[in-house]
Design a protein around this motif. Sequence first.
Motif, short mmCIF file in Angstrom:
data_model
loop_
_atom_site.label_atom_id
_atom_site.label_comp_id
_atom_site.label_asym_id
_atom_site.label_seq_id
_atom_site.Cartn_x
_atom_site.Cartn_y
_atom_site.Cartn_z
N GLY A 22 70.84 -44.85 22.66
CA GLY A 22 70.61 -45.29 21.53
C GLY A 22 70.57 -44.24 20.15
N VAL A 23 69.86 -43.24 20.75
CA VAL A 23 69.61 -42.08 19.58
C VAL A 23 70.94 -41.53 19.36
N GLY B 59 73.00 -44.11 17.42
CA GLY B 59 72.50 -44.15 16.00
C GLY B 59 73.13 -43.11 15.15
N ILE B 60 73.06 -41.70 15.64
CA ILE B 60 73.11 -40.79 14.79
C ILE B 60 74.62 -40.80 14.58
N TYR B 61 75.48 -41.08 15.56
CA TYR B 61 76.96 -41.19 15.47
C TYR B 61 77.42 -42.22 14.45
N PRO C 44 66.22 -52.11 18.40
CA PRO C 44 65.24 -51.15 17.44
C PRO C 44 65.48 -49.75 17.52
N ILE C 45 66.07 -49.32 18.75
CA ILE C 45 66.18 -47.63 18.85
C ILE C 45 67.55 -47.41 17.98
N ILE C 46 68.61 -48.07 18.07
CA ILE C 46 69.73 -47.66 17.32
C ILE C 46 69.64 -48.02 15.90
N ARG C 47 68.88 -49.03 15.63
CA ARG C 47 68.60 -49.35 13.96
C ARG C 47 67.91 -48.54 13.35
N GLU D 72 68.04 -32.71 9.46
CA GLU D 72 68.25 -34.33 9.80
C GLU D 72 67.42 -34.91 10.70
N ILE D 73 67.50 -34.67 12.07
CA ILE D 73 66.70 -35.22 13.06
C ILE D 73 65.12 -34.92 12.84
#
Lengths: 216, 323
Positions: A37-38, A41-43, A100-103, A135-136
């Motif tokens: 997911g992380v 989500g970043i991509y 929840p993780i991607i969003r 960013e992260i």
Amino acid sequence: MTDFLNYVQREWGTIFSYTLEHLQLVGIAIVIAILIGVPLGIYLTTNKYLAETILQVASIIITIPSIALFGIMIPVLSMIGQGIGFLPALIALVLYSQLPIIRNTYTAIQNVDPNIRDAAKGIGMTTFQRLTKVEIPNALPLIMAGVRTATVLNIGIGAIAAFIGSGGLGVLINSGISRGNSNMVLAGAVFVSLLALVADFILKFIQARITPKGIK
Amino acid sequence: MIEFNDVTKIYGGDVKAIDDISMTVEDGEFVILLGPSGCGKTTLLRMVNQLESISQGDIKIQGQNVREMDKIKMRRNTGYVIQSNGLFPNMTIEDNTMIVPDLLGWDRKKKKDRFNYLMDLVGLNPDDYRKRFPHELSGGQQQRVGVARAMAADPPVMLMDEPFGALDPIIREKVQDEFLAIQKEVKKTILFVSHDIDEAVRMGDKIALLRDGKVQQFDRPSELLIRPNNDFVSDFVGKDRVLRSMSLYSVEDLVTTFGLKNKEDTITDTKEISIDTSLRIAISMLLNQEADQLVIVDRQGQAKGSLTFDLIEKFLHQEVKGA
């Protein structure tokens, strides 16, 4: 009440091993869910069109009742002889965690102050350096919030996975219902809640440790 | 040196944000890109370090075409300061300031020395700020750190996008003065975006006034104020443009050409001002009727004579009419 406490005392060993089983299932699911997911989500922050689609799919998945999702997976996974048990439960939990993780990751990275991103670019950071150095770190609190939501959600859904034989605290609830043993049901429910509380507390602690001092 | 050769930026096929601009910023020169919002000044600045692409024409830094340079390397060798300072909230002041040296792989000792030097240069105590975070600093302090960060790897060229725009007027003037003092010492080639004519006149060696992506006038501040090219320029610099231009001269400039009136000892209500005072201040004092006689004293404290309106009129006649 004394009845319940006596039950817990007597069956402590069993309850504890179910709790460990539950924790194992949810823990592995969350680690896999973060690994998928992380980065996803970043991509997605670089591809708005795809982001819409993926987030919609993740939203749809989370609306599927868990019992139904297990039901769907039984014939599919039966083809590799894993129709019930640990694997389908794990897959279901990973899928439920994605929204929840991607969003949260997507929103967190997108909400990094554009001026900061502009400065990072203008200073001569590569895309990867921008991500890891700026960013992260600045998005971490929001990403962690997503992980915490997913964890609590999974601990709850993990109890239902006992129906397809994945073990865990759901077994107590399940057999308690069929045997008419309310103490068993209560023990299952109480320990699921306790597990959720403790897990959230530990994640909150981790979040505080890894959040850069400057943005607390 | 930064050279712009027929530079054009086209958005969406037909909107010209920058329209065929050619100009040269010499080494060590401080050039202001001035203009109303939407005139293209920020776009032009961002084209230099390739944050915006160039549609037509060329921009060269130190003779090298920016389009042919490695973007990452070129940006590390070009200072960049933006209005909202763009400091990274997750990093300490030292890490923020030393980010470019860090990317370039400097060793720890060299970075530490450079940090100490830069903090002294911008007037902050290195040890007090080293371990602090941006949110703990005031706007003025943050902007000083922003300037220090841009100068960290000692780039020959600095690009500054309204760096002092978000500061309140009093702090802004102070930071401007400090920056001018720094510039005297380091002599960078600077391209500086501003929408504020006062800032432009104060800071710039030259001003490029833009409108609709075109340069209306590229000149020394005094020329822009006294001899505007067209109505847009004279409107933009304001009706009080000549009075403004007087801040670029000192009383001494007037004294060297026209001398002073003899001081009249019969007038008792006098006021003394230094020969270094700007003409704008001197004129204001005359207008304010602060004294019946304005006595100019040289740097040794000797009275040189008195300043009167007809001397100023003669000076203006020479400067404005070029007689």
